[in-house]
Every structure is written in C-alpha cells, then in structure tokens.
Design an enzyme around this catalytic site. Structure first.
Site, mmCIF file in Angstrom:
data_model
loop_
_atom_site.group_PDB
_atom_site.id
_atom_site.type_symbol
_atom_site.label_atom_id
_atom_site.label_comp_id
_atom_site.label_asym_id
_atom_site.label_seq_id
_atom_site.Cartn_x
_atom_site.Cartn_y
_atom_site.Cartn_z
ATOM 1 N N THR A 164 -72.702 -8.283 -5.333
ATOM 2 C CA THR A 164 -73.856 -9.040 -5.512
ATOM 3 C C THR A 164 -73.554 -10.581 -4.918
ATOM 4 O O THR A 164 -74.262 -11.362 -4.586
ATOM 5 C CB THR A 164 -73.604 -9.529 -7.192
ATOM 6 N N ASP A 165 -71.985 -10.779 -4.444
ATOM 7 C CA ASP A 165 -71.995 -12.113 -3.992
ATOM 8 C C ASP A 165 -72.441 -12.403 -2.685
ATOM 9 O O ASP A 165 -72.747 -13.916 -2.432
ATOM 10 C CB ASP A 165 -70.170 -12.111 -3.661
ATOM 11 N N THR A 224 -68.749 -4.615 -6.921
ATOM 12 C CA THR A 224 -68.694 -4.429 -8.166
ATOM 13 C C THR A 224 -69.498 -3.346 -8.699
ATOM 14 O O THR A 224 -68.796 -2.390 -9.758
ATOM 15 C CB THR A 224 -69.322 -5.628 -9.202
HETATM 16 C C1 SIN Z 1 -70.002 -8.182 -7.521
HETATM 17 O O1 SIN Z 1 -70.531 -7.433 -6.764
HETATM 18 O O2 SIN Z 1 -70.724 -8.822 -8.430
HETATM 19 C C2 SIN Z 1 -69.004 -9.193 -6.997
HETATM 20 C C3 SIN Z 1 -68.162 -8.601 -5.978
HETATM 21 C C4 SIN Z 1 -68.849 -8.095 -4.793
HETATM 22 O O3 SIN Z 1 -69.813 -8.825 -4.515
HETATM 23 O O4 SIN Z 1 -68.390 -7.322 -4.204
#
Ligand code: SIN
Length: 330
Positions: A101-102, A18
């Site tokens: 973050t995932d 993200t």
């Molecule tokens: C995020 O980064 O918050 C979600 C998408 C990802 O993990 O690439």
C-alpha cells in the site's frame, strides 16, 4: 462456459507488499515482514475466486518481491514491460497486480503514464493491496484480491485502477491516507470510481480513459536510458530555510546531477520566502522546479510563484513522476 471464454485469461502479477507479508504471530498486524508469500500462494488463499472469474483461467507470475517502501525504477520498468507483454495477448482480458500500500499510488500513476493508451483504454490494469499481512487472524488481502479480479473482469472497465477495502480508485487520484485502518485510500475531491459489494460493481463515475497527459515517453525509450532523471521533493514549512536546496545544488558535481525539484508547497501552492530564494538559485543552475500542494484536497493555484509550474491537483509524489517522465524527453 462458451468456447470463447475457455480461452480467456486473467493475469496476476506479484510484487510483494503487506498482502504477501508474514508475521510471527497471527495477532500481529504490524510487526510483519512484507513480501514473503508468492503470488500463486496468495491466489490459493481466495477460495471464492472461481466465482468471479467468469470462465477465465488464471495465470500468475512473480515480477518482484519487495516491501513497496523500497520500490525501485528497475521494478517499475520490468512491471510495465510484463503488463504490455500480457495485455497484447488477445486471450488476456486484464492484468491484476498485487502490491504494497505504501507506494501503490506511485506505481499506478507510473503505469498509467507509460502504458500504451491503445492497450489500457480497452483492457484494465488493477492493483490490489492489503493493510494486514497474509498471516493475520483476519487478513484483508484475499477479499481485496477477489474484489480486484471482480473489477478487472467487469464490463467496459479500462485504465489503471487501485482496489482496496471494496473501493476502486483511479491512478491519478488515489492517495494512501491512513496508516492503519483497512479503508486506507482516498481519491480526494475526485472521489472513487466504484464500490465492490458482494461481487457486484456499483459504479460512481466513468473508468479512466487515456493515459496521463503529462507523459509522452514510451516504455521502449525508458528501457534505453542508463539512468532516470534525478528529481527530489522538498517541503515548504514554518521556519523553512534554503539549506536543503543549497545542499542539493552543492552536490551537483558529485553523483547523479539534479534535474528537477518538486516543492510540496503550503495550501494553494505558496512557498516560504527563504525556500523560494533557494529555488530560484536552482532554476539558475538548470534545475526545473515544479509546485504541488501538501493538501490532499483542492488544486494548486497560479497565485503562487508563477515561474514554478504545477500539474494541477497531482500530489507531490505523482508530480515527481510526471516531472521525471517530462525530463526523460529532453
Ligand atoms: C503495506 O503494504 O501496507 C505496507 C508495506 C508495503 O507497502 O509493501
């Protein structure tokens, strides 16, 4: 700036997420596509970066460009190899990695488990992420990237660390705990390593020294594998049956054979009796079964089925990585 500082480098590796995401409208914090902007463009979005660089030059490289929900083993391997390549260079002080973050907690734990201790005990690897896309009205990525650089260049810092919303977490402890809010991570019982406040570190505990005690496998050995051991996660819950495990065992003869199963067990490590029966069948079929807990806080106790080992407080996804690395050795 002294002549020694002139030579020093901070390396920033991009993998997507993200933090590199773009939405059609600036007001859209959710309907974006992750992994669109390159890491060099992300660095350009941080005007204050030179303030934290302490005379270091920046070198950036794109290792991957993915939504981290789609993270793959080949990217992990390439990332580990590039981190080693850079950390071995005397002029490189630290590596920062931009990531979604995932699954950032999985990548961080994998890196901590396989990077040579001689490197990460003296030079840190800091993962930066964001909950809002780069196109947002108020993106959190630039601040998080600057905070990650601040941590990476702090005195005595070492180990693999995740930085988000002004908080640094150790790779072993960090878990995403929020679906939307910017301060998305927790370190559970262990608590965070430090806060980053106005470019200053407020340290709460020691930096993570050493790699995970669970893995002894080297990156060179991983690179030689034709495939990684297949380890799946099953969850224990109300009304659970034997069917998922039995289906996995039935499929043993097709595709990649199952080598390990992680149970996301209830509470302190207890397992529904129907699932437990199926897990014993899995063990009889040569599958290693390991327990973890669905709970974020606390550890697994040996009160559960003793024949299924556990890695203390590791989450199910990290237990899976630890088990995969263990199985790579056998
Ligand atoms: C995020 O980064 O918050 C979600 C998408 C990802 O993990 O690439």
């Amino acid at each position: 700036m002294n002549s020694e500082n002139k030579l020093k480098k901070l390396v920033v590796l991009g993998t997507g997420g993200t933090i590199a995401g773009i939405a059609k409208r600036a007001s859209d914090n959710i309907g974006y596509t992750a992994g669109q902007l390159g890491v060099a463009a992300l660095l350009e979005m941080v005007p204050g970066m030179s303030d934290v660089l302490k005379g270091h030059t920046l070198h950036s490289e794109q290792v991957a460009q993915v939504d981290s929900k789609d993270m793959r083993f080949d990217i992990w391997l390439a990332l580990a190899q590039r981190v080693v390549y850079f950390l071995q260079q005397p002029e490189v002080t630290a590596v920062v990695i931009t990531h979604g973050t995932d699954t950032v907690e999985e990548t961080a734990f994998f890196l901590q488990s396989v990077l040579p201790p001689a490197l990460i005990n003296s030079k840190p690897v800091v993962l930066a992420c964001a909950m809002r896309p780069a196109s947002a009205l108020n993106p959190d990525g630039p601040q998080n990237l600057m905070d990650a650089a601040t941590v990476a260049l702090a005195d005595q810092v070492c180990g693999v660390v995740v930085v988000c919303a002004g908080v640094a977490h150790a790779a072993t402890d960090v878990q995403k705990a929020q679906t939307y809010r910017l301060d998305a991570f927790t370190s559970g019982d262990a608590g965070p390593l430090c806060y980053v406040e106005e470019g200053q570190i407020r340290q709460l505990k020691n930096w993570p020294q050493m790699r995970s005690e669970y893995a002894k496998v080297t990156i060179e050995n991983i690179a030689k594998l034709s495939s990684w051991p297949r380890v799946e996660i099953v969850m224990s819950y109300a009304g659970c049956s034997a069917e998922v495990v039995d289906a996995l065992l039935l499929a043993q003869s097709h595709g990649t054979p199952l080598r390990g199963l992680v149970v996301a067990a209830t509470g302190s490590g207890t397992i529904h009796q129907a699932l437990e029966v199926a897990l014993r069948r899995a063990v009889q079929n040569g599958v290693k079964v390991v327990r973890s807990s669905r709970c974020i806080f606390g550890k697994v106790f040996s009160a559960g089925p003793a024949e299924f080992a556990h890695f203390n407080g590791l989450s199910p996804v990290k237990t899976r990585i630890a088990l995969m690395l263990e199985l790579m050795q056998s």
